[in-house]
Design a protein around this motif. Structure first.
Motif, mmCIF file in Angstrom:
data_model
loop_
_atom_site.group_PDB
_atom_site.id
_atom_site.type_symbol
_atom_site.label_atom_id
_atom_site.label_comp_id
_atom_site.label_asym_id
_atom_site.label_seq_id
_atom_site.Cartn_x
_atom_site.Cartn_y
_atom_site.Cartn_z
ATOM 1 N N LEU A 438 -19.824 -7.509 -33.109
ATOM 2 C CA LEU A 438 -20.356 -6.381 -32.345
ATOM 3 C C LEU A 438 -19.646 -5.113 -32.797
ATOM 4 C CD1 LEU A 438 -21.961 -5.126 -29.973
ATOM 5 C CD2 LEU A 438 -20.036 -5.756 -28.485
ATOM 6 N N GLY A 439 -20.425 -4.079 -33.092
ATOM 7 C CA GLY A 439 -19.850 -2.810 -33.515
ATOM 8 C C GLY A 439 -20.062 -1.730 -32.476
ATOM 9 N N PRO A 445 -22.262 0.308 -27.954
ATOM 10 C CA PRO A 445 -22.715 -0.642 -28.972
ATOM 11 C C PRO A 445 -23.727 0.009 -29.916
ATOM 12 C CG PRO A 445 -22.767 -1.637 -26.796
ATOM 13 C CD PRO A 445 -22.540 -0.177 -26.590
ATOM 14 N N VAL A 446 -23.517 -0.186 -31.207
ATOM 15 C CA VAL A 446 -24.449 0.377 -32.193
ATOM 16 C C VAL A 446 -24.974 -0.673 -33.157
ATOM 17 C CG1 VAL A 446 -23.453 2.694 -32.086
ATOM 18 C CG2 VAL A 446 -22.546 1.040 -33.734
ATOM 19 N N VAL A 456 -19.596 -3.477 -39.679
ATOM 20 C CA VAL A 456 -18.689 -2.357 -39.931
ATOM 21 C C VAL A 456 -19.395 -1.248 -40.704
ATOM 22 C CG1 VAL A 456 -17.681 -3.145 -42.138
ATOM 23 C CG2 VAL A 456 -16.316 -1.775 -40.566
ATOM 24 N N HIS A 457 -20.319 -1.602 -41.584
ATOM 25 C CA HIS A 457 -21.068 -0.567 -42.304
ATOM 26 C C HIS A 457 -21.931 0.245 -41.336
ATOM 27 C CE1 HIS A 457 -20.024 -2.651 -46.110
ATOM 28 N NE2 HIS A 457 -20.146 -1.429 -46.602
ATOM 29 N N ALA A 458 -22.503 -0.418 -40.341
ATOM 30 C CA ALA A 458 -23.305 0.299 -39.352
ATOM 31 C C ALA A 458 -22.431 1.265 -38.548
ATOM 32 C CB ALA A 458 -23.997 -0.685 -38.424
ATOM 33 N N VAL A 459 -21.237 0.821 -38.194
ATOM 34 C CA VAL A 459 -20.312 1.684 -37.462
ATOM 35 C C VAL A 459 -19.909 2.880 -38.319
ATOM 36 C CG1 VAL A 459 -18.036 1.830 -36.372
ATOM 37 C CG2 VAL A 459 -19.469 -0.196 -36.010
ATOM 38 N N LEU A 460 -19.603 2.619 -39.588
ATOM 39 C CA LEU A 460 -19.195 3.703 -40.486
ATOM 40 C C LEU A 460 -20.325 4.699 -40.709
ATOM 41 C CD1 LEU A 460 -17.104 1.664 -43.067
ATOM 42 C CD2 LEU A 460 -16.263 3.547 -41.651
ATOM 43 N N ASP A 461 -21.546 4.213 -40.796
ATOM 44 C CA ASP A 461 -22.681 5.130 -40.954
ATOM 45 C C ASP A 461 -22.713 6.119 -39.792
ATOM 46 O OD1 ASP A 461 -23.461 3.963 -43.295
ATOM 47 O OD2 ASP A 461 -25.031 2.711 -42.396
ATOM 48 N N GLN A 505 -3.460 -5.132 -32.787
ATOM 49 C CA GLN A 505 -4.065 -5.216 -31.453
ATOM 50 C C GLN A 505 -4.899 -6.490 -31.310
ATOM 51 O OE1 GLN A 505 -4.929 -2.784 -33.673
ATOM 52 N NE2 GLN A 505 -7.066 -3.227 -34.179
ATOM 53 N N PRO A 506 -4.923 -7.094 -30.112
ATOM 54 C CA PRO A 506 -5.766 -8.265 -29.870
ATOM 55 C C PRO A 506 -7.230 -7.856 -29.662
ATOM 56 C CG PRO A 506 -4.617 -7.663 -27.867
ATOM 57 C CD PRO A 506 -4.103 -6.741 -28.937
ATOM 58 N N HIS A 507 -8.121 -8.818 -29.795
ATOM 59 C CA HIS A 507 -9.542 -8.671 -29.465
ATOM 60 C C HIS A 507 -10.350 -7.830 -30.456
ATOM 61 C CE1 HIS A 507 -8.202 -10.498 -25.811
ATOM 62 N NE2 HIS A 507 -7.630 -9.401 -25.347
ATOM 63 N N TYR A 508 -9.736 -6.856 -31.088
ATOM 64 C CA TYR A 508 -10.458 -5.966 -31.991
ATOM 65 C C TYR A 508 -9.889 -6.092 -33.410
ATOM 66 C CZ TYR A 508 -12.452 -3.789 -27.858
ATOM 67 O OH TYR A 508 -13.129 -3.561 -26.691
ATOM 68 N N PRO A 509 -10.534 -6.879 -34.270
ATOM 69 C CA PRO A 509 -10.047 -7.002 -35.651
ATOM 70 C C PRO A 509 -9.929 -5.669 -36.381
ATOM 71 C CG PRO A 509 -11.664 -8.706 -35.177
ATOM 72 C CD PRO A 509 -11.695 -7.754 -34.013
ATOM 73 N N LEU A 510 -10.763 -4.692 -35.962
ATOM 74 C CA LEU A 510 -10.681 -3.388 -36.621
ATOM 75 C C LEU A 510 -11.015 -2.278 -35.637
ATOM 76 C CD1 LEU A 510 -10.179 -1.969 -39.356
ATOM 77 C CD2 LEU A 510 -12.652 -1.995 -39.709
ATOM 78 N N LEU A 511 -10.143 -1.266 -35.603
ATOM 79 C CA LEU A 511 -10.406 -0.021 -34.881
ATOM 80 C C LEU A 511 -10.490 1.101 -35.908
ATOM 81 C CD1 LEU A 511 -7.882 -0.347 -31.902
ATOM 82 C CD2 LEU A 511 -10.351 -0.771 -31.854
ATOM 83 N N LEU A 512 -11.364 2.066 -35.679
ATOM 84 C CA LEU A 512 -11.563 3.147 -36.635
ATOM 85 C C LEU A 512 -11.535 4.490 -35.919
ATOM 86 C CD1 LEU A 512 -14.062 0.796 -37.099
ATOM 87 C CD2 LEU A 512 -13.942 1.851 -39.358
ATOM 88 N N ALA A 513 -11.106 5.516 -36.641
ATOM 89 C CA ALA A 513 -11.115 6.883 -36.116
ATOM 90 C C ALA A 513 -11.459 7.827 -37.252
ATOM 91 C CB ALA A 513 -9.761 7.239 -35.512
#
Length: 515
Positions: A438-439, A445-446, A456-461, A505-513
């Motif tokens: 889930l992104g 959610p996107v 992750v590509h959808a999130v980055l877009d 961090q737990p639960h989130y394999p990747l966080l982005l900013a």
């Protein structure tokens, strides 16, 4: 024995952390290469954190564990060289307590790691401390020799002489040894000798920029790795190349304009982890801005920061920014009492709280109401938002001013996250099954899908739909493979600075900013 080694490392960590900010405004080589004080601090911190876990208690086992922690946790050029100094020293100390042999082994290992050694750096410091140890193995004598070397670095390296400053890496290395001695002697850590110059001027930074833009660091793990061959293949990509480690794990540091090519070469040989890519030109500009606004006498802090964080790496990031960290645990939901205790423990009269989770904002506001100090809450809803706000923090300003400036810093921030759905859900028009990726973008959610890459590509877009200067990635306690993604980003967005950290961090394999 493990307890003793841990105390020694804690002393080293305390000493380098005390001088981190000062050392940050200097450089180890005549090219901008990150913040030396921070790189050395984080490298020592990695060793400290490894020793806090259960592990070996014999000489050989401890030596291997400390050396590997230094290698895997090494940050920047100075951190990689420090990891080799540690490796050389532990190899010797695994056999005996002979201090002179340990310093000589450390010096030899450091010089072997650097193909073109530059005198007037931390290499000179470790070599001359080794020579001093062979004359007199008492640590005070060795430290005194190190202090003399640090003072002479400005004469040994022309760019330091021109700027009128000492070498940062050499100064940091002596501080680490000074911290170890403080533990062994049972005395407080002594301050380093006063430099000839009382003020740090703008010329303290090395003005010339590297020919290459990106400082790229990563760990390559595999079987039967050939360090010489890896080095030969990476050499054409840039400069300041360091390839250190053994046949199972290699730490690589290189300055290059094409981080993707370097990562592609590594991926063909094994598994790549701990990727860090920093835009050195941006770092140099930021350092110059700090120095332009520096004042000789720093006023006492007026305001402290209390931040909620989860994950060892994230905790380290907040602490390096001056925050007091409240452990959010796996839920990121500390109690109001936990927050009040942290607020009251701060020596400053005023406090800014960064809850870093929507579920913690009300607890933070309750803590602010019940604390005896002036407290302002910046309603940060994510770790990424908290780190962005922290950059704008000024300890000399009152809490009210800080809260306003920190909140304003969030206006240009876009955040993202990739996780695994814990249940079937349909939100914001996105349907996802339990156990699927889930992104999220800015908490909404996107995208959903079977593979991490698609999501992750959808999130980055979404995050990169408008021009951005910096993309920060925080990997979780179960980090995804990012080598291919980072290569694509470097190719498709060459002007985008990529900042990768092991958040844990737990639960989130990747966080982005994205900013």
């Amino acid at each position: 024995m493990r307890a003793l080694v841990r105390r020694l490392v804690e002393g080293a960590r305390a000493a380098i952390e005390a001088q981190r900010s000062h050392i940050d405004d200097l450089n180890v080589y005549p090219v901008p290469d990150g913040d030396t004080g921070t790189n050395l601090t984080l490298t020592v911190r990695a060793i400290d954190e490894a020793l806090q876990k259960h592990g070996a208690d014999d000489r050989a086992g401890l030596a291997h564990e400390v050396a590997r922690a230094a290698l895997m946790g090494a940050r920047g050029n100075s951190g990689v060289i420090l990891s080799q100094i540690v490796r050389g020293a532990t190899d010797s100390l695994a056999q005996s307590d002979d201090i002179a042999k340990a310093f000589r082994s450390a010096s030899d290992a450091a010089y072997r790691a650097v193909k073109k050694p530059v005198e007037g750096t931390m290499l000179t410091a470790i070599r001359e401390m080794a020579e001093a140890a062979e004359r007199d193995a008492a640590l005070p004598s060795i430290i005194a020799a190190g202090d003399e070397t640090v003072a002479r670095t400005r004469e040994l390296l022309p760019v330091l002489k021109e700027a009128g400053v000492v070498d940062a890496g050499a100064a940091g290395l002596v501080e680490i040894v000074r911290g170890i001695h403080a533990v062994l002697s049972g005395k407080p850590i002594e301050a380093p000798p006063e430099p000839a110059e009382k003020e740090l001027g703008v010329d303290a930074i090395h003005q010339e920029l590297s020919r290459y833009r990106y400082c790229t660091v990563f760990v390559l793990e595999g079987e039967a790795l050939d360090l010489d061959e890896v080095e030969r293949e990476l050499a054409p990509f840039g400069d300041s190349l360091l390839v250190v480690g053994d046949h199972t794990a290699v730490k690589v540091h290189v300055h290059t304009d094409d981080p993707g090519r370097a990562l592609s070469l590594a991926v063909a040989r094994g598994v790549v982890e701990g990727v860090e890519i920093a835009n050195m030109h941006v770092q140099a500009q930021q350092r110059e801005e700090r120095l332009l606004h520096a004042v000789p006498d720093v006023e006492p802090s007026t305001t402290a920061v209390v931040a909620v964080a989860s994950g060892d790496g994230n905790r380290a990031l907040f602490e390096s920014g001056g925050a007091r960290v409240v452990d959010g645990g796996r839920t990121m939901n500390p109690s109001t009492a936990d927050l009040v205790a942290a607020i009251e423990a701060a020596p400053e009269r005023e406090v800014v709280v960064l809850p870093n989770n929507g579920n913690v904002i009300m607890s933070a506001e309750q803590a602010a109401d019940h604390a005896s100090k002036t407290v302002r809450v910046v309603p940060t809803r994510s770790l990424q938002a908290g780190l962005t706000a922290l950059v704008a923090f000024d300890p000399q300003q009152v809490a009210e001013t800080n809260a306003a400036v920190m909140a304003e810093a969030l206006d240009s921030l876009a955040t993202g996250a990739v996780t695994v759905a814990s249940r079937d859900v349909e939100l914001n028009g996105v349907s996802v099954d339990k156990g699927k990726w889930l992104g999220l973008a800015d908490g909404e959610p996107v995208a959903a899908g079977d593979t991490f890459d698609d999501v992750v590509h959808a999130v980055l877009d979404r995050l990169l739909s408008e021009p951005r200067g910096v993309l920060t990635l925080l990997t979780g306690e179960e980090p995804p493979a990012l080598d291919g993604l980072l290569e694509e980003l470097a190719a498709e967005h060459p002007e985008l600075e990529l900042d990768v950290h092991e958040g844990g961090q737990p639960h989130y394999p990747l966080l982005l900013a994205a900013e």
